[in-house]
Design an enzyme around this catalytic site. Structure first.
Site, PDB file in Angstrom:
ATOM      1  CG  HIS A 145      -2.011   0.967   1.499  1.00  0.00           C
ATOM      2  ND1 HIS A 145      -1.561   2.350   1.970  1.00  0.00           N
ATOM      3  CD2 HIS A 145      -3.356   0.887   1.188  1.00  0.00           C
ATOM      4  CE1 HIS A 145      -2.689   2.975   1.936  1.00  0.00           C
ATOM      5  NE2 HIS A 145      -3.739   2.217   1.430  1.00  0.00           N
ATOM      6  CG  ASP A 223       1.091  -1.811   6.180  1.00  0.00           C
ATOM      7  OD1 ASP A 223       0.189  -1.929   7.256  1.00  0.00           O
ATOM      8  OD2 ASP A 223       0.919  -1.256   5.288  1.00  0.00           O
ATOM      9  CD  GLN A 226      -6.628  -4.270   4.410  1.00  0.00           C
ATOM     10  OE1 GLN A 226      -7.571  -4.844   5.203  1.00  0.00           O
ATOM     11  NE2 GLN A 226      -6.864  -3.276   3.802  1.00  0.00           N
ATOM     12  CE  LYS A 249      -7.109  -0.042   6.564  1.00  0.00           C
ATOM     13  NZ  LYS A 249      -7.886   0.353   5.204  1.00  0.00           N
ATOM     14  CB  CYS A 386      -3.523   3.193  -1.638  1.00  0.00           C
ATOM     15  SG  CYS A 386      -4.843   4.658  -1.287  1.00  0.00           S
TER      16      CYS A 386
HETATM   17  N1  7TS Z   1      -1.549  -0.504   4.872  1.00  0.00           N
HETATM   18  C1  7TS Z   1      -2.570  -1.332   4.228  1.00  0.00           C
HETATM   19  C2  7TS Z   1      -1.949  -2.731   3.824  1.00  0.00           C
HETATM   20  C3  7TS Z   1      -3.749  -0.881   4.060  1.00  0.00           C
HETATM   21  O1  7TS Z   1      -4.622  -1.565   3.145  1.00  0.00           O
HETATM   22  C4  7TS Z   1      -4.025   0.438   4.302  1.00  0.00           C
HETATM   23  C5  7TS Z   1      -5.247   1.150   3.931  1.00  0.00           C
HETATM   24  C6  7TS Z   1      -3.045   1.213   4.989  1.00  0.00           C
HETATM   25  C7  7TS Z   1      -1.757   0.723   5.330  1.00  0.00           C
HETATM   26  C8  7TS Z   1      -3.270   2.633   5.535  1.00  0.00           C
HETATM   27  O2  7TS Z   1      -4.203   2.677   6.449  1.00  0.00           O
HETATM   28  P1  7TS Z   1      -4.588   3.953   7.054  1.00  0.00           P
HETATM   29  O3  7TS Z   1      -5.557   3.949   8.086  1.00  0.00           O
HETATM   30  O4  7TS Z   1      -3.503   4.746   7.618  1.00  0.00           O
HETATM   31  O5  7TS Z   1      -5.418   5.092   5.859  1.00  0.00           O
HETATM   32  N2  7TS Z   1      -6.101   0.383   2.808  1.00  0.00           N
HETATM   33  C9  7TS Z   1      -7.056   0.880   2.513  1.00  0.00           C
HETATM   34  C10 7TS Z   1      -7.557   0.218   1.174  1.00  0.00           C
HETATM   35  O6  7TS Z   1      -7.348  -0.828   0.830  1.00  0.00           O
HETATM   36  N3  7TS Z   1      -8.825   1.020   0.910  1.00  0.00           N
HETATM   37  O7  7TS Z   1      -8.815   2.165   1.414  1.00  0.00           O
HETATM   38  C11 7TS Z   1      -7.827   2.114   2.373  1.00  0.00           C
END
Ligand code: 7TS
Length: 429
Positions: A145, A223, A226, A249, A386
């Site tokens: 991501h 990371d 997910q 999430k 992303c």
């Molecule tokens: N890493 C992974 C693997 C992710 O899927 C996401 C967000 C992030 C980092 C970033 O998370 P944040 O809360 O800091 O924004 N992924 C997604 C997605 O797949 N669709 O919208 C956000």
């Protein structure tokens, strides 16, 4: 052999399809009753929410806990001597302990951030600027991501370091021999990898990656944005030095994320942001830093959100994170099977996966498909999610993604497949 070890690493979590229980471990209908938003309808159809990889919906318990916090406990933390401020501080630090124990960490190793993105930026700025020098190498994967790519690009540019990538097989599994080739150079300072890909659903062998990286003196960042919502994660068992995830999430509110860091490493790191809370003593020209984890929490924190995240973890624990994992995985397998029956549809990624499927439908732009599905009340995401470089490797500019969680069931997958068949008829007309 890299391939075999990968299988061993995944063994604990993978239940061969034929051995999966056919009955659901979760009473999804009961779970759904806890999520007010899921009662909504869209365009006259009951909502089928298939975008939990972007953000999950929130159970009533989390919403009520946050309401109670603001109605009864709200004050700024760590600084008041009056009782209300002490209660707010207890709520905040209590939330930290809940989060820490959920991932097998100590509270002082558990830093609250705004989200996973900020957690990774904290490491790239604070640890990276101190430890990465010209000619050093940071190893990532091709499926990251942007949150786990851009901060390292920025650091590499500033520090004249190099980025290298663990290669991927065509079905999205990491080729650990390519990791070994990078490690052999002796220049790798950090290996930073997604635990579960937000596009392919691949569950990466992070324990094995950590073992190999440590053997050559590199640190490891996982990371887990997910992963923590869907599978049991224990930072010590994984052997990761840093682990980042995000509250929204995993049934919690937006605005709260977490960075786990191994104590000795956090101790040696300079702060990320400067300001109130993160200091011990301040003179006009010099200051000293607070203890862990507050050294990394400058300014007023998101107390209500932290409290909400702890409640979300309480909810996941009550359901059972292992039951969530089994449920999500069997739903992912069911989706793979049902989508495999749709002519002209190609699912990206491996057979064994987390709770999401990204796919391409021949002759249909993902955005058109997602709009047509929306008319049937089905919320899926279309775009590059992303992960633009990964889409380049897949040879597509965008995909359609359906992602599942504990409140989805096989009927939702059936509605998705019906919706795709209906969209195909319109697109062909
Ligand atoms: N890493 C992974 C693997 C992710 O899927 C996401 C967000 C992030 C980092 C970033 O998370 P944040 O809360 O800091 O924004 N992924 C997604 C997605 O797949 N669709 O919208 C956000």
């Amino acid at each position: 052999m890299a391939g075999n070890e990968q299988i061993v690493e995944c063994e604990r979590m993978i239940i061969p399809t034929e051995e999966r229980p056919t009955v659901n471990l979760l009473d999804v209908q009961r779970v759904r009753e806890d999520f007010p938003l899921l009662r909504r309808s869209m365009h006259g159809k009951s909502l089928v929410y298939l975008d939990s990889a972007a953000t999950s919906q929130k159970p009533r318990a989390v919403l009520e806990r946050m309401q109670t916090y603001y109605e009864h406990e709200n004050a700024n933390v760590h600084r008041g001597v009056y009782e209300l401020a002490e209660e707010a501080t207890e709520a905040y630090e209590g939330a930290r302990s809940v989060v820490a124990s959920f991932i097998g960490a100590a509270p002082e190793e558990t830093v609250f951030t705004r989200n996973a993105t900020e957690a990774i930026n904290l490491v790239s700025n604070a640890w990276g600027r101190q430890n990465v020098h010209p000619g050093d190498v940071i190893v990532l994967t091709e499926m990251e991501h942007h949150a786990n790519l851009i901060p390292w690009q920025m650091l590499a540019r500033e520090r004249e370091a190099r980025l290298e990538f663990i290669r991927m097989s065509p079905d999205g599994a990491l080729d650990l021999e390519s990791l070994d080739r990078h490690l052999e150079t002796g220049r790798v300072k950090l290996v930073s990898t997604a635990y579960i890909s937000n596009v392919l659903g691949t569950i990466n062998p992070v324990r094995e990656i950590a073992r190999r990286a440590h053997a050559s003196g590199a640190l490891v960042l996982v990371d887990a944005a997910q992963a923590v919502p869907h599978i049991a994660v224990d930072v010590r068992a994984l052997g990761s030095d840093f682990l980042a995830f995000t509250g929204h999430k995993m049934l919690g509110p937006m605005g709260i994320g977490v960075l786990y860091g191994r104590r000795e490493i956090l101790e040696a790191m300079p702060p990320f942001l400067g300001g109130g809370e993160m200091i011990r003593r301040v003179d006009l020209r010099e200051s000293t830093w607070n203890d862990l984890p507050w050294k990394f929490e400058a300014g007023t924190p998101s107390v209500g959100d932290a409290v909400g995240l702890a409640e979300a973890i309480g909810y996941l624990r009550a359901v059972g994170i292992d039951a969530v994992e089994m449920h999500d995985r069997s739903l992912g397998a069911y989706a793979l099977q049902r989508l495999g029956e749709v002519e002209g549809l190609r699912v990206h990624g491996p057979r064994e996966r987390g709770a999401l499927v990204s796919f391409s439908l021949s002759g249909a732009h993902p955005h058109d498909l997602a709009s047509l599905l929306d008319e049937h009340g089905i919320a899926v995401r279309a775009g590059h999610h992303c992960a633009q470089p990964l889409h380049g490797i897949l040879g597509v500019s965008a995909t359609t993604r359906a992602s599942f969680y504990l409140y989805n069931d096989e009927k939702d997958v059936d509605r998705l497949v019906e919706g795709i068949e209906a969209a195909k008829r319109i697109l062909a007309a």
